[in-house]
Scaffold this motif. Sequence first.
Motif, PDB file in Angstrom:
ATOM      1  N   PRO A  17       0.811  -1.226   0.000  1.00 33.64           N
ATOM      2  CA  PRO A  17       0.000   0.000   0.000  1.00 33.64           C
ATOM      3  C   PRO A  17       0.846   1.279   0.000  1.00 33.64           C
ATOM      4  O   PRO A  17       0.512   2.234  -0.704  1.00 33.64           O
ATOM      5  CB  PRO A  17      -0.834  -0.126   1.283  1.00 33.64           C
ATOM      6  N   SER A  18       1.939   1.300   0.748  1.00 35.00           N
ATOM      7  CA  SER A  18       2.805   2.487   0.753  1.00 35.00           C
ATOM      8  C   SER A  18       3.448   2.702  -0.614  1.00 35.00           C
ATOM      9  O   SER A  18       3.638   3.841  -1.043  1.00 35.00           O
ATOM     10  CB  SER A  18       3.874   2.379   1.839  1.00 35.00           C
ATOM     11  N   ASP A  19       3.760   1.622  -1.303  1.00 38.45           N
ATOM     12  CA  ASP A  19       4.326   1.722  -2.650  1.00 38.45           C
ATOM     13  C   ASP A  19       3.292   2.273  -3.623  1.00 38.45           C
ATOM     14  O   ASP A  19       3.585   3.142  -4.442  1.00 38.45           O
ATOM     15  CB  ASP A  19       4.806   0.350  -3.143  1.00 38.45           C
ATOM     16  N   ARG A  20       2.071   1.788  -3.507  1.00 34.99           N
ATOM     17  CA  ARG A  20       0.997   2.273  -4.382  1.00 34.99           C
ATOM     18  C   ARG A  20       0.722   3.753  -4.135  1.00 34.99           C
ATOM     19  O   ARG A  20       0.496   4.506  -5.083  1.00 34.99           O
ATOM     20  CB  ARG A  20      -0.263   1.427  -4.193  1.00 34.99           C
ATOM     21  N   SER A  21       0.781   4.167  -2.879  1.00 26.19           N
ATOM     22  CA  SER A  21       0.574   5.593  -2.564  1.00 26.19           C
ATOM     23  C   SER A  21       1.647   6.454  -3.208  1.00 26.19           C
ATOM     24  O   SER A  21       1.357   7.515  -3.767  1.00 26.19           O
ATOM     25  CB  SER A  21       0.577   5.806  -1.052  1.00 26.19           C
TER      26      SER A  21
END
Length: 108
Positions: A17-21
């Motif tokens: 999720p942090s990568d997608r953000s």
Amino acid sequence: MTYDVEALLPRLSSFRPSDRSELARWFADGSRRATALSAVKEFVEVWDRAKWLEAYSIERIGKWIAKTQPKIVVEDLEEWGSRYPTEARQALIEGLRLGAQLREKETA
């Protein structure tokens, strides 16, 4: 490959999720969008050169892009993937197709 593209590749590999953000911020910023697109293309090309293909990882990225990112991003990747249809590029296009279907269902 630029430093920024190289820095984004691990984010595509792990795709937390942090990568997608972080990727979403790059896609949303018109001045950095081309770099994010280059990173996705390089990620797919790495799989093109691999001895085996993890299609699900590529499809997952394409699905997320089609579901959450601006249409201009999706169109660019569809055109690029269709130009020279390797197995990895076909996985990306399949993910884009699936993501577009999900987006349509959510807006209907």
